[in-house]
Design an enzyme around this catalytic site. Structure first.
Site, PDB file in Angstrom:
ATOM      1  N   ILE A 493       0.872  -1.203   0.000  1.00 26.34           N
ATOM      2  CA  ILE A 493       0.000   0.000   0.000  1.00 26.34           C
ATOM      3  C   ILE A 493       0.900   1.241   0.000  1.00 26.34           C
ATOM      4  O   ILE A 493       1.796   1.362   0.853  1.00 26.34           O
ATOM      5  CB  ILE A 493      -0.930   0.003   1.220  1.00 26.34           C
ATOM      6  CG1 ILE A 493      -1.795  -1.291   1.220  1.00 26.34           C
ATOM      7  CG2 ILE A 493      -1.812   1.245   1.242  1.00 26.34           C
ATOM      8  CD1 ILE A 493      -2.661  -1.429   2.464  1.00 26.34           C
ATOM      9  N   GLU A 536       1.708  -3.523   5.862  1.00 26.76           N
ATOM     10  CA  GLU A 536       0.807  -3.097   4.798  1.00 26.76           C
ATOM     11  C   GLU A 536       1.080  -3.856   3.490  1.00 26.76           C
ATOM     12  O   GLU A 536       0.620  -3.442   2.430  1.00 26.76           O
ATOM     13  CB  GLU A 536       0.940  -1.581   4.573  1.00 26.76           C
ATOM     14  CG  GLU A 536       2.257  -1.132   3.987  1.00 26.76           C
ATOM     15  CD  GLU A 536       3.351  -0.933   5.005  1.00 26.76           C
ATOM     16  OE1 GLU A 536       4.358  -0.301   4.683  1.00 26.76           O
ATOM     17  OE2 GLU A 536       3.206  -1.421   6.163  1.00 26.76           O
TER      18      GLU A 536
END
Length: 623
Positions: A493, A536
């Site tokens: 991300i 992430e």
């Protein structure tokens, strides 16, 4: 017309006197057979081998044959002389018969009046085809013309019995004697062979050792009797005189061995008397050794040893039978009676062969009579033994059937009790099984939950890194076996730290959840896998997918995430992802780790190239 009725036969014999030849007139009467043996004279000298020597011999050298000389074993070669005169006006057909078929060599010289001398060689040392007439005995046919004197010289050479039972027979007498002899021999051998073959067949069917040994004994004795009668020399080995010379001393110890082993069985010496058992077995071993030695010793010695062996074994078996009879053994009494005939006959024959006793018959005749007596009653002994064994077996069978019935009844009762017990046990087992199934179901559910917890990321709901690595190893081996490409996508991300710093960690968790579900929804095959790799970062496994296909999937999920409507409160949060892609056919386990490393390098290249993009690993990235 009776051939001998008007005939006076003059036996011109060499007497003991030194100066003349005695003429003895023998009136024949109505008889067709004349026994010549009582009027025979002989001379015995190794130097006298030619007819000329005998004809020029002094008459005083001739002696009358006494009975003891005539039955001795292995006497030196001797000559016999006699003359026949036909006082009738008819030409007569006569047969000179020698009733001992075991004389080794017979040189016969027939001197008719003013006619050429007839010379014949015969004996069981020669092939049967040399005999002047096809007959079990030695027969010389000749014609006796009227008013003629026929002189005969016989040179006898033998290692067996020197008995020379000479008879003169007319044609009718020869026919009747041959018929009587054939009938007697047929009945005797027929009975022996019938008993032997019957015992053999019973032994084969019942597998009885007693009948096997008895069959061996009777068949051996049958061959021995046939040989003594001169039959095998005519029918079995007519061209092998060597067999005729050795078969008699060979068959006697074989028959004794069979009888000893049979006695051990039929009298059950193993159960009744161990000493007698040992004596029987030692004797059987001795007779077997004697059988092996027979071909290497002389015929007279072999026959003498055989006679002594028959006497010793006969006495031994008689003693055993008598002792068992006194102990109350049922079969031993009949065995004693049966064996007594054999013992008496063997004893008389041995005494005759050894020159101790004389009887007007062939030396083997008493033994043959005793042998037939013994075999007949021994068959009865065996029949009784077989009947006892049959009754014993029947009794054992009845006991076994009764025991089997009791066992079956006890088994049925045990089965009924077992059935009742099994019914109760089955009910208890069913109850316990139901409880166990419930417990197992609960345990299975708990295990499934635990497994799910161990393989699923608790925050995002997708597989965790451990599940990813395990799945990657499995798919790598499948790719290597099937030679299909395996693709790995590494997803990160963009600027996730800024979301946590700006909106807080709860907003970051929300972003992770939405992105994970979006990635999961884009998977179309059961074999595809998405997992949280860490923080992430996510990872995807696409089995059997080329690099182009993996790039398209990566682009699809990048667009999907970019379009996600993520907001926190009144604020919209923009989301983008960077994706690294790599695909390759796996060759070994080490290459699986390389696959992840290169996808990760492609990911970092995408982030360094401005983020929100898909990057496929190439060699240029490595450089």
């Amino acid at each position: 017309m009776k051939h001998f009725n008007p005939l006076l036969i003059i036996l011109i014999l060499c007497c003991l006197s030194t100066s003349s030849v005695a003429h003895t007139l023998l009136p024949v009467g109505d008889d067709d057979v004349i026994e010549l043996s009582p009027w025979l004279y002989y001379v015995q000298d190794d130097k006298l081998q030619r007819l000329d020597d005998i004809q020029s011999l002094n008459p005083s050298r001739w002696k009358k044959i006494d009975p003891f000389f005539n039955q001795a074993l292995a006497v030196k070669p001797f000559w016999i002389k006699f003359s026949l005169y036909n006082a009738t006006t008819e030409k007569l057909r006569n047969y000179l018969t020698i009733g001992n078929p075991h004389l080794d060599k017979i040189s016969l010289y027939h001197l008719p009046n003013a006619e050429q001398t007839v010379h014949l060689e015969m004996g069981d040392a020669y092939p049967f085809s040399l005999r002047p007439m096809v007959h079990n005995q030695f027969v010389y046919p000749f014609n006796l013309a009227p008013d003629q004197v026929h002189t005969f010289y016989l040179r006898i050479e033998t290692q067996g019995s020197a008995s020379v039972p000479l008879t003169l027979k007319s044609s009718n007498g020869m026919i009747r004697a041959t018929e009587s002899q054939s009938l007697y021999q047929g009945l005797q051998l027929g009975a022996l062979l019938a008993i032997g073959l019957l015992s053999l067949f019973i032994a084969i069917i019942s597998r009885s050792p007693s009948y096997s040994l008895y069959a061996g004994y009777v068949l051996t004795v049958s061959l021995l009797v046939a040989t003594l009668l001169g039959l095998p020399a005519r029918y079995l080995w007519p061209d092998w005189p060597t067999v005729q010379e050795t078969i008699i001393p060979l068959l006697i110890p074989i028959g004794i061995t069979f009888m000893l082993l049979f006695t051990e069985r039929v009298l059950q010496l193993r159960d009744n008397n161990l000493l007698m058992l040992k004596l029987c077995r030692y004797s059987a071993t001795g007779t077997l050794i004697l059988t092996l030695l027979i071909p290497f010793i002389s015929y007279p010695l072999a026959l003498t040893v055989d006679i002594l062996a028959v006497l010793i074994v006969s006495l031994l078996l008689m003693v055993i039978a008598v002792m068992l009879s006194l102990q109350g053994h049922k079969l031993a009494k009949l065995y004693t009676f049966a064996w007594s005939g054999m013992l008496i006959g063997s004893f008389i024959t041995a005494m005759m062969y050894l020159g101790i006793v004389y009887l007007p018959m062939l030396p083997q005749t008493p033994m043959l009579i005793g042998l037939n007596f013994e075999i007949l009653f021994m068959t009865a002994v065996l029949a009784l033994r077989y009947n006892d064994e049959r009754k014993t077996k029947l009794k054992i069978q009845q006991q076994a059937l009764e025991q089997s019935r009791r066992i079956r009844q006890a088994k049925e009762e045990a089965l009924q009790a077992e059935a009742n017990s099994n019914e109760k046990l089955e009910q208890m087992v069913q109850e316990r099984t139901l409880e166990l199934e419930i417990a197992l179901r609960e345990l299975n559910e708990a295990n499934q939950k635990l497994t799910e917890q161990n393989t699923v990321d608790s925050l995002t709901g997708v597989k965790n890194r451990a599940a990813f690595e395990k799945r990657l190893q499995a798919e790598g081996r499948l790719s290597r076996r099937q030679q299909t490409p395996l693709s790995v996508l590494m997803i990160d991300i963009d600027r996730f730290k800024a979301i946590n710093d700006t909106y807080g960690h709860l907003a970051g968790d929300q972003a992770l959840k939405q992105i994970a579900q979006a990635l999961k929804q884009k998977l179309r095959r059961p074999s595809d896998l998405v997992s949280r790799f860490g923080g992430e970062e996510f990872a995807m496994i696409l089995p059997n997918t080329s690099i182009d296909g993996a790039e398209k999937v990566a682009e699809l999920i990048r667009v999907t995430v970019f379009q996600l409507p993520l907001s926190w409160g009144a604020n919209a949060i923009p989301l983008t992802i960077s994706v690294g892609v790599y695909a390759e056919v796996i060759v070994d386990d080490q290459q699986i780790n390389t696959l992840v490393e290169r996808a990760d390098k492609a990911l970092y290249h995408a982030k360094n190239s401005g983020r929100n993009r898909v990057c496929v690993y190439t060699v240029d990235i490595e450089q």
